[in-house]
Design an enzyme around this catalytic site. Structure first.
Site, PDB file in Angstrom:
ATOM      1  N   GLN A 170       0.507  -1.401  -0.052  1.00 12.72           N
ATOM      2  CA  GLN A 170      -0.102  -0.159   0.283  1.00 12.72           C
ATOM      3  C   GLN A 170       0.740   1.472  -0.370  1.00 12.72           C
ATOM      4  O   GLN A 170       1.959   1.127   0.348  1.00 12.72           O
ATOM      5  CB  GLN A 170      -1.249  -0.271   1.402  1.00 12.72           C
ATOM      6  CG  GLN A 170      -1.780  -1.201   1.397  1.00 12.72           C
ATOM      7  CD  GLN A 170      -2.943  -1.116   2.416  1.00 12.72           C
ATOM      8  OE1 GLN A 170      -2.547  -1.536   3.410  1.00 12.72           O
ATOM      9  NE2 GLN A 170      -3.918   0.151   1.851  1.00 12.72           N
ATOM     10  N   HIS A 171       0.417   2.384  -0.070  1.00 13.60           N
ATOM     11  CA  HIS A 171       0.387   4.126   0.210  1.00 13.60           C
ATOM     12  C   HIS A 171       1.338   4.452  -0.961  1.00 13.60           C
ATOM     13  O   HIS A 171       1.498   5.710  -1.292  1.00 13.60           O
ATOM     14  CB  HIS A 171       1.173   3.777   1.020  1.00 13.60           C
ATOM     15  CG  HIS A 171       0.781   3.230   2.263  1.00 13.60           C
ATOM     16  ND1 HIS A 171      -0.988   3.783   3.284  1.00 13.60           N
ATOM     17  CD2 HIS A 171       0.880   2.446   3.486  1.00 13.60           C
ATOM     18  CE1 HIS A 171      -1.243   3.163   3.371  1.00 13.60           C
ATOM     19  NE2 HIS A 171      -0.183   2.768   4.344  1.00 13.60           N
ATOM     20  N   ASP A 177      -2.030  -5.247   0.452  1.00 14.19           N
ATOM     21  CA  ASP A 177      -1.605  -6.066   0.864  1.00 14.19           C
ATOM     22  C   ASP A 177      -2.692  -6.684   2.250  1.00 14.19           C
ATOM     23  O   ASP A 177      -2.944  -8.134   1.387  1.00 14.19           O
ATOM     24  CB  ASP A 177      -0.396  -6.110   0.975  1.00 14.19           C
ATOM     25  CG  ASP A 177      -0.165  -5.420   1.770  1.00 14.19           C
ATOM     26  OD1 ASP A 177      -0.655  -3.766   2.162  1.00 14.19           O
ATOM     27  OD2 ASP A 177       1.383  -4.552   1.765  1.00 14.19           O
TER      28      ASP A 177
END
Length: 464
Positions: free
Chosen positions: A71-72, A227
């Site tokens: 992520q991110h 995830d």
């Protein structure tokens, strides 16, 4: 047999599983490494995915594909769909000061928690965009679209080069810092705040079983997921389930219907991959705590487990606070790990090993309690991650956490969750296919609340 594929594009590697869409049985699997670093060109992920698809036998016989990913990460594209600069990964901390700026500019942590359920830290995309605007304004000006790793890989799998075709899902969008999982919408003023007035295109947010199109070979594309949400889907986590993942970091997430608004910023208001909420707490210190202590004791993991299990609960008064890399939950970046309560009587390898396991699990109990404070109860605890293979962790966890702990068979649950999502898109049904992950091992133990009490007293003493 109809086959579906799931991709896990993690920080370390790309993994692919090909499964029977009806049962979830893995037919074949493969993996390829990713380069090290916190700043990587997305093409390296695409190249690893292509190698892994080839190693797994190709996708010609696959009816649907979905991607789960870290992520991110910030991927900036220009109007022609070209990458503007290398992607900044979640673990790139150069955006820490930018995160502090954003928190202050909106009026403090409580304001962010109320708006989107997430208080910016260095990891989130919004903080990285602020860093870009301040340090690389030419690149910020060139950014026509901003997306996340799974968004970009899904888009590449579709064969499109039009940034208008970018799409994402609720779980990954909820980690950007400019999307509310509670209202299911982007907060474009927060995106503009991050980029100092610029508002690039953000990927269209798809529903949990909505198709993202198809590959050039005709395989349906799922919306994908972050995830943690993909892992929860792969595990079959449902409302009331709390997943404790002890990998490089420690992550606690719980499926529920309540959207958190934690003014401390400890509980992040993420979404799951089924339409529910997935409040999540992430620590910096996970399984490496145990590896570090085992190395200090000069023992292998089997001997480490034996030592820890030979010591009494509470380690004869030793308390290890596992903030070896500082800590983010609680937010104590300048903290250090510490061993408290040492005497000439209790300072020996067995107690040290026991204190390490209890300290790590106590930090997870802190996370579970914080999620509970947001109205999401942990009715069943599912333990996964590398440290869940430790017999000491398995047997001590129910004592420290005060609840029965279930340990599934180790598997690639992010990739399995992505594959299950692909099968869901293919089925057109209202609920995911009822895949089974097998019967998990169950661990029970008498609760040891005194361990948590001593840990809670010692933890605030670790500031440098």
């Amino acid at each position: 047999m109809t086959l579906v594929a799931g991709v896990d594009s993690s920080t370390q590697s790309c993994k692919v599983v090909v499964c029977d869409s009806a049962t979830g049985q893995v037919v074949r699997s493969a993996s390829s490494p990713h380069p090290d670093g916190t700043e990587i060109h997305p093409d390296r992920w695409w190249e690893a995915l292509q190698r892994t698809i080839e190693a797994v036998g190709g996708f010609d016989d696959v009816a649907a594909v979905s991607v789960g990913a870290q992520q991110h990460g910030m991927i900036c594209l220009d109007s022609a769909g070209q990458v503007v600069r290398d992607a900044l990964l979640w673990n790139d901390t150069r955006s820490a000061e930018a995160a502090e700026q954003l928190v202050d500019e909106l009026g403090g942590p409580a304001a962010w928690a109320e708006r989107i359920g997430v208080v910016p830290v260095a990891a989130v995309t919004a903080a990285k965009l602020r860093w870009l605007a301040d340090h690389e304004p030419v690149h910020a000006d060139a950014t026509a679209a901003v997306c996340l790793p799974h968004d970009w890989l899904t888009w590449r799998l579709s064969g499109s080069t039009d940034i208008a075709d970018l799409c994402t899902d609720r779980s990954d969008a909820s980690g950007t810092g400019y999307y509310s999982a509670e209202t299911d919408g982007y907060q474009y003023d927060l995106l503009a705040l991050a980029l100092r007035g610029r508002i690039p295109l953000a990927p269209r947010v798809l529903g949990p079983r909505e198709s993202a199109g198809a590959t050039p070979h005709g395989a349906a594309l799922g919306p994908g997921a972050g995830d943690n949400a993909a892992a929860a889907l792969g595990l079959g986590a449902a409302s009331g389930d709390c997943v404790v993942s002890l990998g490089t970091s420690g992550v606690v997430s719980a499926v529920g219907r309540a959207a958190p608004h934690d003014p401390e910023g400890i509980v992040a208001g993420f979404a799951d991959a089924t339409g529910h909420q997935l409040p999540l707490v992430c620590t910096l210190n996970g399984a490496p705590v145990l590896a570090t202590v085992a190395e200090m004791l000069q023992v292998d993991f089997d001997e480490f487990d034996r030592l820890a299990l030979s010591a009494p609960a509470g380690a004869d008064g030793l308390v290890l606070v596992p903030y070896f890399a500082g800590e983010r939950s609680p937010n104590l970046p300048q903290a250090a790990g510490a061993l408290h309560g040492m005497t000439m009587r209790n300072l020996h390898p067995a107690n040290i090993a026991r204190a390490a396991v209890e300290g790590l699990l106590s930090s997870m109990a802190f996370c579970i309690d914080k999620i509970g404070d947001q109205g999401v109860a942990a009715e069943r605890i599912i333990l996964v991650g590398g440290a869940s293979r430790s017999e000491a962790v398995r047997r001590i966890a129910p004592a420290v956490l005060g609840a029965t702990v279930y340990v599934p068979t180790p598997a690639e649950y992010v990739a399995l969750g992505a594959a299950r999502q692909a099968a869901w898109v293919l089925s057109g049904q209202d609920t995911p296919p009822p895949w089974s992950v097998g019967e998990p091992a169950r661990y029970d133990a008498d609760a040891t609340p005194q361990v948590l009490e001593r840990y809670r007293a010692a933890a605030p003493l670790t500031l440098r």
